[in-house]
Design a protein around this motif. Sequence first.
Motif, mmCIF file in Angstrom:
data_model
loop_
_atom_site.group_PDB
_atom_site.id
_atom_site.type_symbol
_atom_site.label_atom_id
_atom_site.label_comp_id
_atom_site.label_asym_id
_atom_site.label_seq_id
_atom_site.Cartn_x
_atom_site.Cartn_y
_atom_site.Cartn_z
ATOM 1 N N THR A 129 -6.226 1.127 -5.567
ATOM 2 C CA THR A 129 -6.423 0.182 -4.465
ATOM 3 C C THR A 129 -5.223 0.193 -3.523
ATOM 4 O O THR A 129 -5.374 0.219 -2.304
ATOM 5 C CB THR A 129 -6.646 -1.241 -5.021
ATOM 6 N N LEU A 130 -4.032 0.182 -4.077
ATOM 7 C CA LEU A 130 -2.818 0.188 -3.264
ATOM 8 C C LEU A 130 -2.708 1.480 -2.462
ATOM 9 O O LEU A 130 -2.369 1.458 -1.274
ATOM 10 C CB LEU A 130 -1.598 0.012 -4.170
ATOM 11 N N ALA A 131 -3.036 2.609 -3.092
ATOM 12 C CA ALA A 131 -2.946 3.906 -2.411
ATOM 13 C C ALA A 131 -3.988 4.044 -1.301
ATOM 14 O O ALA A 131 -3.775 4.773 -0.331
ATOM 15 C CB ALA A 131 -3.102 5.038 -3.423
ATOM 16 N N ALA A 132 -5.106 3.336 -1.411
ATOM 17 C CA ALA A 132 -6.171 3.431 -0.406
ATOM 18 C C ALA A 132 -5.880 2.602 0.842
ATOM 19 O O ALA A 132 -6.498 2.802 1.882
ATOM 20 C CB ALA A 132 -7.502 2.982 -1.016
ATOM 21 N N ARG A 133 -4.936 1.690 0.768
ATOM 22 C CA ARG A 133 -4.621 0.831 1.910
ATOM 23 C C ARG A 133 -4.015 1.663 3.032
ATOM 24 O O ARG A 133 -3.124 2.461 2.806
ATOM 25 C CB ARG A 133 -3.632 -0.265 1.460
ATOM 26 N N ARG A 134 -4.537 1.503 4.231
ATOM 27 C CA ARG A 134 -4.076 2.279 5.376
ATOM 28 C C ARG A 134 -4.096 1.431 6.645
ATOM 29 O O ARG A 134 -4.864 0.477 6.757
ATOM 30 C CB ARG A 134 -4.993 3.477 5.629
#
Length: 195
Positions: free
Chosen positions: A11-16
């Motif tokens: 989830t954190l890595a998908a934040r953009r």
Amino acid sequence: MPSKAAQFLETLAARRTIYALKPELPANVELQNVRDAVQEIIKHTPTCFNSQGNRAVILTGESHKCVWDHVYKTIPIEAYKTRPLSARDEALGTVVFLVNDAKTKEMQEAFPAWSDLFPEFVAHSSGSAQISAWTALELLGFGAHLQHFNELVKDALPKDTVKEEWKVQGQLVFGLPVTGPIEKSFMENEVPLLE
């Protein structure tokens, strides 16, 4: 990796950062869902010495448009007017992150050995709240981008809601994403494990 940690990291890595927004809610989401998420994040974000100085205000509708119109009209550099204009016209709302400066000063007086460090501690905590809220809004189906027109935003906030001693730390502009994020590249930054 344990599944809960893997889900969190995914989830954190998908934040953009997503700039292309429209002023709509995702399906099955209400503004109350945004408020509830931000409220929990402000409540549970760690603060130095448990000072609990984080604050937030959510702007939508006319309050959102009014603040960004003020920033657009007030900003002195023409090249920097694009972002406030798009925030005003294309986004649904803004989460304004603030800190209680009176509380910071109180902590500086109570703990003089760390006095010079408290503004940095407070900024760390506010940053934690900002990234947590950004991630939570993306999980709700929003796109968002973070801005820092702090003093200009503070000048336009309703004085009956935002206390004078609250200092603006950032603005998370959100709406329904029109497009996905651009591809992100990463530099090599290995984290050593020392034993």
